[in-house]
Design an enzyme around this catalytic site. Structure first.
Site, PDB file in Angstrom:
ATOM      1  N   ASN A  98      41.556  67.398 109.375  1.00 18.70           N
ATOM      2  CA  ASN A  98      40.685  68.482 108.956  1.00 18.70           C
ATOM      3  C   ASN A  98      39.442  67.927 108.256  1.00 18.70           C
ATOM      4  O   ASN A  98      39.271  66.714 108.140  1.00 18.70           O
ATOM      5  CB  ASN A  98      41.470  69.442 108.047  1.00 18.70           C
ATOM      6  CG  ASN A  98      40.995  70.873 108.139  1.00 18.70           C
ATOM      7  OD1 ASN A  98      39.795  71.125 108.266  1.00 18.70           O
ATOM      8  ND2 ASN A  98      41.920  71.807 108.067  1.00 18.70           N
ATOM      9  N   HIS A 130      40.956  46.050  95.763  1.00 20.41           N
ATOM     10  CA  HIS A 130      40.177  45.045  95.038  1.00 20.41           C
ATOM     11  C   HIS A 130      41.096  44.242  94.140  1.00 20.41           C
ATOM     12  O   HIS A 130      42.136  44.753  93.689  1.00 20.41           O
ATOM     13  CB  HIS A 130      39.080  45.715  94.192  1.00 20.41           C
ATOM     14  CG  HIS A 130      38.074  46.451  95.009  1.00 20.41           C
ATOM     15  ND1 HIS A 130      36.961  45.840  95.538  1.00 20.41           N
ATOM     16  CD2 HIS A 130      38.015  47.739  95.433  1.00 20.41           C
ATOM     17  CE1 HIS A 130      36.266  46.719  96.227  1.00 20.41           C
ATOM     18  NE2 HIS A 130      36.883  47.886  96.180  1.00 20.41           N
ATOM     19  N   GLY A 153      46.531  68.869 102.227  1.00 14.26           N
ATOM     20  CA  GLY A 153      45.162  68.731 101.744  1.00 14.26           C
ATOM     21  C   GLY A 153      45.053  67.881 100.493  1.00 14.26           C
ATOM     22  O   GLY A 153      45.871  67.984  99.581  1.00 14.26           O
ATOM     23  N   THR A 188      51.519  55.925  96.564  1.00 11.84           N
ATOM     24  CA  THR A 188      51.298  54.555  96.108  1.00 11.84           C
ATOM     25  C   THR A 188      52.338  53.574  96.630  1.00 11.84           C
ATOM     26  O   THR A 188      52.165  52.370  96.495  1.00 11.84           O
ATOM     27  CB  THR A 188      51.294  54.488  94.576  1.00 11.84           C
ATOM     28  OG1 THR A 188      52.554  54.953  94.087  1.00 11.84           O
ATOM     29  CG2 THR A 188      50.162  55.323  93.994  1.00 11.84           C
ATOM     30  N   ARG A 241      56.624  61.041  95.076  1.00 13.28           N
ATOM     31  CA  ARG A 241      58.065  60.748  95.063  1.00 13.28           C
ATOM     32  C   ARG A 241      58.769  61.657  96.061  1.00 13.28           C
ATOM     33  O   ARG A 241      58.308  62.766  96.330  1.00 13.28           O
ATOM     34  CB  ARG A 241      58.645  61.016  93.679  1.00 13.28           C
ATOM     35  CG  ARG A 241      58.151  60.079  92.614  1.00 13.28           C
ATOM     36  CD  ARG A 241      58.844  60.402  91.284  1.00 13.28           C
ATOM     37  NE  ARG A 241      58.538  59.381  90.295  1.00 13.28           N
ATOM     38  CZ  ARG A 241      57.516  59.445  89.461  1.00 13.28           C
ATOM     39  NH1 ARG A 241      56.694  60.474  89.498  1.00 13.28           N
ATOM     40  NH2 ARG A 241      57.312  58.479  88.593  1.00 13.28           N
TER      41      ARG A 241
END
Length: 186
Positions: free
Chosen positions: A84, A114, A141, A164, A179
């Site tokens: 989208n 980085h 979204g 993550t 999670r």
């Protein structure tokens, strides 16, 4: 000796200011600008641009403008991919997306990262880690997928999540950090 591009794709520290990489990013910016300027009825033009920009894509593909990426050539999407509005894929490493994957508005997928050490970071060195998203995944979204993450088949990531670490197949996951909330019925 490896080129900066080869280092980037191998997951080693590299200089993004390398002329070859700058040229490749400029080429991707030209294509994404053309893509983002298309009218809603220019479906074939959009597909032609995406097939030139992306490294690999299935026959059924839809990305709503605006869309941004670093190189495009390091992105592979399976058949039935939909993204989208306001999608971003930073493809400094391979970003492999399976079949029938749906992305809500504002989904960002980052392979770019980085160095954590500020002394190394200020040298201009960067890094990248591949991202893999399985088949039939739904990214709600505003989801952010971080470098090095793998998301298993048939998983739904709730809107606004920051992924993550790896998420297994067949689950609903959400939050920041993301999670597992519960398994999804098969």
């Amino acid at each position: 000796m490896l080129s900066e591009r080869e280092k980037m794709l191998a997951g080693e520290l590299y200089l993004a200011a390398d002329p070859e990489l700058v040229g490749l990013r400029r080429a991707a910016r030209r294509l994404t600008r053309r893509f983002n300027e298309t009218a809603e009825d220019e479906v074939e033009t959009r597909l032609e641009i995406l097939r030139t920009l992306l490294g690999r894509c299935g026959s059924r593909l839809e990305i709503e403008p605006p869309f941004r990426c670093d190189y495009g050539t390091n992105i592979a999407v399976g058949d039935g991919f939909y993204m989208n509005f306001d999608g971003v894929i930073l493809d400094c490493a391979p970003v492999i997306i399976g079949e029938n994957v749906l992305c809500g508005p504002g989904v960002h997928i980052y392979a770019a990262t980085h160095p954590l050490d500020p002394e190394v970071r200020i040298t201009g060195l960067e890094a990248a880690r591949p991202v893999r998203i399985g088949d039939r995944v739904w990214l709600g979204g505003g989801v952010i997928v971080c470098p090095g993450v793998t998301i298993g088949d048939d998983t739904t990531i709730a809107a606004g999540s920051v992924v993550t670490r790896n998420v297994p197949a067949g689950v609903l996951a959400g939050g920041n950090p993301c999670r597992v909330i519960r398994p999804l019925a098969g």
